[in-house]
Design an enzyme around this catalytic site. Sequence first.
Site, PDB file in Angstrom:
ATOM      1  N   ASP A 293      28.507   0.643  90.573  1.00 63.50           N
ATOM      2  CA  ASP A 293      27.178   1.223  90.463  1.00 63.50           C
ATOM      3  C   ASP A 293      27.366   2.676  90.037  1.00 63.50           C
ATOM      4  OD1 ASP A 293      24.498   1.760  90.493  1.00 63.50           O
ATOM      5  OD2 ASP A 293      24.115   0.922  92.477  1.00 63.50           O
TER       6      ASP A 293
HETATM    7  C1  BGC Z   1      21.232   1.679  90.645  1.00 59.73           C
HETATM    8  C2  BGC Z   1      21.633   0.483  89.829  1.00 59.73           C
HETATM    9  C3  BGC Z   1      21.350   0.755  88.378  1.00 59.73           C
HETATM   10  C4  BGC Z   1      22.102   2.004  87.954  1.00 59.73           C
HETATM   11  C5  BGC Z   1      21.900   2.374  86.494  1.00 59.73           C
HETATM   12  C6  BGC Z   1      21.835   2.955  90.120  1.00 59.73           C
HETATM   13  O1  BGC Z   1      21.274   4.051  90.748  1.00 59.73           O
HETATM   14  O2  BGC Z   1      21.604   1.481  91.987  1.00 59.73           O
HETATM   15  O3  BGC Z   1      20.928  -0.656  90.262  1.00 59.73           O
HETATM   16  O4  BGC Z   1      21.704  -0.345  87.597  1.00 59.73           O
HETATM   17  O5  BGC Z   1      21.657   3.090  88.745  1.00 59.73           O
HETATM   18  O6  BGC Z   1      20.635   2.855  86.263  1.00 59.73           O
END
Ligand code: BGC
Length: 745
Positions: A293
């Site tokens: 993530d």
């Molecule tokens: C989120 C993810 C997301 C990523 C990219 C993160 O803050 O937890 O679910 O895909 O950002 O935007």
Amino acid sequence: MKISSLGRIGFSVAAQLALLPVLFSIPGQAQNPRHKPADPDWKHAAWMNKSLSADERADLVAKELTLDEKIDLLHGEGMPGWGKQRPNYYLGNGGAGFVLGFPDLGIPFIQMSDAAYGVRNSGDNGRYSTALPSNVGAAASWDPESACDYGALIGRELRAQGYNMTLGGGVNITREPRNGRTFEYQGEDPILAGTLVGNRIKCEQAQHVIGDIKHYAVNDQESGRNEVNSIIDRRSLQETDLLAFDIGIHVGDPQAVMCSYNAVNGDYACENKYLLTDVLRKQWHFKGFVLSDWGGTHSTIKASAAGLDNEEPEDNFYGEDFKKAVLSGKISQAELDEHVHRILRAEFAAGLVDNPIEKSVPDVLGGLDTAQRIEENSIVLLKNSGNLLPLPKSGLKSIAIIGDHADMGMISGGGSAQVDPPGRPGTKWQEHIWFPTSPLKNVIAKAPTTKVQFASSTDVAAAAALAKESDVAIVFVQQWTSEGMDLPNLSLPDNQDALIAAVAAANPKTIVVLETGTVVTMPWIDQVGAVAEAWYSGSRGAEAVANVLFGDVNPSGKLPMTFPKSEADLPHLTINQPPPGAEGASPVMKKEEAHASFSTTYSEGLKVGYKWYDAEKKPVLFPFGFGLSYTTYSYSDLQVNASGTSATTVTFKVTNTGKMDGTEIAEVYVAMPASAQEPPKRLVGFTRVKLAAGESKQVSIAVEPKFLSIWDVNANGWKLVPGSYTFLVGGSSQDLPLTKAVSMN
Ligand code: BGC
């Protein structure tokens, strides 16, 4: 490889010009070894032979790559608005991240976009995206076919907008309904959630986008998500949170898994050997790659050894540091090659190499129809006293439409899931967004001869006065939720409980339409005539709601999570918060300093959702699996053909005993032998049965042995406990008229 001309495969003229500084190494610009001119021969390269397996093709490409090129596959190239702009930023497609490819070898860049309930960031990029109902909303359809349509639509729109990888596919089970991302997931049951997310991914990936399942694992609260250590015993972990991923991966075969921000039992998820190697690679035989993530990588050597393949969105740990570790022998060539293989393999397996992106115009009207159909299957009718619903299209003199924005739109969920509505610039982080689908206009369209008037929520007395002078009052209420926050409680915000109570006191023929991301408490439930849960309803929400309110659609949705009577009945009274000064992502981005600063212990273990309320004998407001219809159904003739080694077949008859055609979601639960030490029952199967008024159908549901098993910690595997299994069948977890006990050995 042969250096030929400047013409580059898959690049626009603008992009080619933009590459000039790199190609000719203008001082001050980073030179990137992969930006080689196109080799016209790549189409005939050995790895372009489609009869080879994805593994073989990936290995052939990997042989061509230098160390630097391999390292470049291991990390993202930045995200708009995230830290400093990186030299290659202009090669991105405006999404959350991208990984460089090798156009000279026919290997495309991986262009990623968030896409929880539709493609994100269309506003800033001047594009259009359909908003589907929220994920938990669509889960209320209990419909693998809808899940497939959901994924296929998003896959098509991703491709149309120039992306070839989704970051959708959230399946963290709802242990904590106050979690602000509950709307992005599929409810509280692992078998329901896993089946639905798997079908979504299968059909999304069939559009030649790399499918993704997230957030792996036990990312069940947003509060302090970068610093929380989720503590859970291994059996519960396997039977609940991990089972949803297991099923999702088995059904959908996603080529990517996103590890989560939090730690699990002491190690951050993105450097957790148990999660990434022991379970994902070895137990489930996952062949794709793991990406972190955003900002969820915390180390180089530990993360790589644990099984993290790709750092997003940048290269804090998987760039120069990774290269040094390989050169010094701290990370072996074989370990590096394993990561590279998995990423390249994913590109072949999901069809990215054989189907280069062609941008196109999304099918806007087709998308709206799909969004509406899914929402119509997802609305859950929770109460309908005296058959107040469906409303007649003529015959009522007046209807009051009440609620914040009920004249113009319906609310949507925030954070990285946010889809931008048409007709306005991109959405700011955690802005509250109403999609332009108007409850007022749609009710007017259904009842053209009825006087339909609107009152907003701001003046409760005026709203109550309008309700009093109307035949019927419909109150639209919202609970906005988002990534990056949890709810303080499960009450409707902004004085809406008082609004409903006042309107219902003025007119008992009050219908409440809920637009919520998770469950809410309903102190006014006994005063109102009807309640329908519409969730975050997507681009065509109001059309779908009006069809249900006026009986053009017979509601069929059932709750994918329990609505408790109060927060006091939840397993945890409050959500643990990080210690003062510890919140935020910045401390955990620092190298080698990452540690969880607080923990949440999921002591309820196996008792997630309805299993908790059943075991603790707590009465609920609305049980898991519950939902009314405008017709009635009966169940009969249960037979169970038990097998401990292959599927057990459960057969029964469902009859539509009412006067309207409809679709019943039939549910099969099992009460395990006492020696299994399980909660009172678990869902093991379900199906949607379409029935004309008066019609009966026999249905047959195959139940996998795993669904009847427990996780044996000592043997590190699934085990069927010998004894008596009671199968229970019916229309809700608390309405199971058919039971049959069978013994299994
Ligand atoms: C989120 C993810 C997301 C990523 C990219 C993160 O803050 O937890 O679910 O895909 O950002 O935007």
